[in-house]
Design an enzyme around this catalytic site. Structure first.
Site, mmCIF file in Angstrom:
data_model
loop_
_atom_site.group_PDB
_atom_site.id
_atom_site.type_symbol
_atom_site.label_atom_id
_atom_site.label_comp_id
_atom_site.label_asym_id
_atom_site.label_seq_id
_atom_site.Cartn_x
_atom_site.Cartn_y
_atom_site.Cartn_z
ATOM 1 C CE1 TYR A 142 50.266 44.168 31.593
ATOM 2 C CE2 TYR A 142 50.211 44.520 33.955
ATOM 3 C CZ TYR A 142 49.573 44.504 32.729
ATOM 4 O OH TYR A 142 48.234 44.814 32.657
ATOM 5 C CG ASP A 237 53.684 36.751 29.194
ATOM 6 O OD1 ASP A 237 53.192 37.495 30.072
ATOM 7 O OD2 ASP A 237 53.416 36.853 27.980
ATOM 8 C CE LYS A 265 51.460 42.947 24.260
ATOM 9 N NZ LYS A 265 50.787 44.216 24.545
#
Ligand code: KE4
Length: 428
Positions: A142, A237, A265
């Site tokens: 994802y 990623d 994050k």
């Protein structure tokens, strides 16, 4: 005090599904979501005054624990100087330099406001630089909710059984080729068929959106080799893994340098942030130097920068030692509790992010993840919740510990798992 049923009913009258991100609605585990009123250290407090040991950690950013004093101070001081300028500020430069200091593969950075923006921009940059259209991603990975990557996606897309979302045009889906995670054969076949059209391969180097699935030995090295041979870019990623390990990122652990790294994050310490970085020659193709356009009202926001700087400054060696102690204690504790209960579980761990599967071994790709006893997960989630431990409301997420998770916190969670695992074992 507000009862969760009351505030959730109100929320559903104004927010789609009562939430602003689907996984928070608890659809795959059932029940009414708790609404959080405050948090400190490793503990959440909901609107009913109940407290929970937190293993979601806002999906990764709260690595120091909630309301870390240094972060609160930095954000408060920044807010007093206004919350946004729409012009460069020193904090962007400072945070960029801190990130570059930990990622040798990065010469230049562009900050954005989410991980989705970071990966979306990385794809545009790759296409702009190579003149090619197609992207390879991996089933169960994802990368945020941009069209080209919501194909066979993990996380909430998988949780809600819609890995390929409606609303994605056929052209977008056509330009996204899905490979099997950990399968170099599947990647080689794709390059044999479409190699000349492939702009980039994007991968979560440790896949954290179908549980936590590690790369097989040689997999990341294989991706580096084939992309270099075939003139495609390699995008890591590291939105979850960036700064989750003391080495900075997985790329530094395995010694594979991607062309572009996406971050998010932790680098924002809980405020909205994303970033992409890479070699100068590549990144300078981005506007205003190059032709590949990208922009953002709140990119490099001074509060997010202050929060990220304070967070990274606090990620000292002793903080990583505390993270390692907490995560290894949780891993050992769960394994022995499940062993005593006679419940097969497998745990994967990268520093202070963990995955737990109801299976004999850690799966290697989406297909094997889906073959595990994910049906047991709701029982785990609710069994732990009613004992004061808050885990992701989805089997397709990861577990996070923070530097605030003391031995006592971990031991309380492990003690609670004894009864929960025993109950699950009896249901087999
Ligand atoms: P955001 O756009 O949500 O900031 O980041 C997207 C993203 C990109 N890359 C990876 C590897 C990610 O894990 C994410 C977002 N992670 C999910 C949880 N696995 C965010 C939580 C949610 O969607 O509510």
């Amino acid at each position: 005090m507000i009862k969760r049923e009351e505030i959730y009913a109100r929320a559903c009258g104004s927010l789609v599904g009562g939430v602003d991100s689907p996984v928070r609605a608890w659809k795959s585990v059932g029940g009414t979501p708790i609404f959080i009123d405050s948090a400190a250290g490793a503990v959440l407090r909901d609107t009913e005054g109940a407290e929970y040991r937190d293993y979601v950690s806002s999906w990764g950013p709260m690595i120091l624990g909630h309301a870390s004093p240094d972060v609160v101070r930095a954000v408060s001081e920044a807010a007093a100087r206004s919350s946004s300028y729409g012009a460069p500020c020193v904090g962007e430069v400072e945070l960029a330099e801190m990130i570059k200091g930990r990622f040798p593969s990065i010469d230049l950075i562009r900050f954005v406001s989410s991980g989705t923006e970071a990966t979306m921009t990385a794809l545009r940059l790759a296409r702009g630089c190579t003149g090619r259209d197609r992207i390879v991603k991996f089933a169960g990975n994802y990368h945020g909710h941009n069209d080209g990557l919501l194909v066979s996606a993990g996380s909430g897309a998988l949780t809600h059984g819609v890995p390929t979302s409606p609303g994605i045009t056929a052209a977008s889906a056509r330009d996204t080729i899905v490979a099997r995670f950990n399968s170099m054969d599947s990647v080689r076949r794709i390059f044999e068929e479409s190699g000349g059209e492939i702009a980039a391969v994007i991968v979560e180097p440790w896949a954290g959106n179908m549980g936590l699935v590690p790369p097989a030995p040689g997999f990341l090295e294989g991706l580096r080799e084939i992309t270099r041979e075939r003139g495609a870019l390699l995008i890591f990623d590291e939105v979850i893994t960036g700064f989750r390990v003391p080495e900075g990122g997985v790329q530094n652990v395995v010694g594979v340098a991607p062309d572009i790294t996406c971050l998010g994050k932790i680098i924002g310490g809980g405020l909205p942030v994303g970033a992409l970085g890479g070699r100068a020659g590549l990144m300078e193709r981005l506007s205003p130097i190059g032709p590949v356009y990208q922009a953002g009202t709140l990119s490099g926001n001074p509060l997010a920068m202050a929060s990220g700087i304070a967070t990274l400054k606090s990620l000292t060696e002793s903080a990583y030692d505390r993270l390692e102690r907490a995560a290894s204690r949780l891993e050992r504790g769960f394994k022995s509790a499940a062993g005593r209960a006679g419940l097969p579980i497998a745990i994967s761990r990268l520093g202070s992010v963990l995955g737990m599967f109801f299976s004999e071994s850690v799966p290697s790709d989406l297909e094997s993840v889906q073959a595990t006893r994910g049906d047991l997960y709701p029982g785990f989630f609710h069994g732990m919740l009613e004992r004061g431990d808050y885990f992701a409301p989805s089997a397709f997420e990861a577990m996070f510990v923070s530097a605030a998770h003391t031995d006592e916190i971990i031991d309380a969670t492990v003690a609670n798992s004894e009864a929960v695992f025993a109950k699950l074992a009896n249901s087999l």
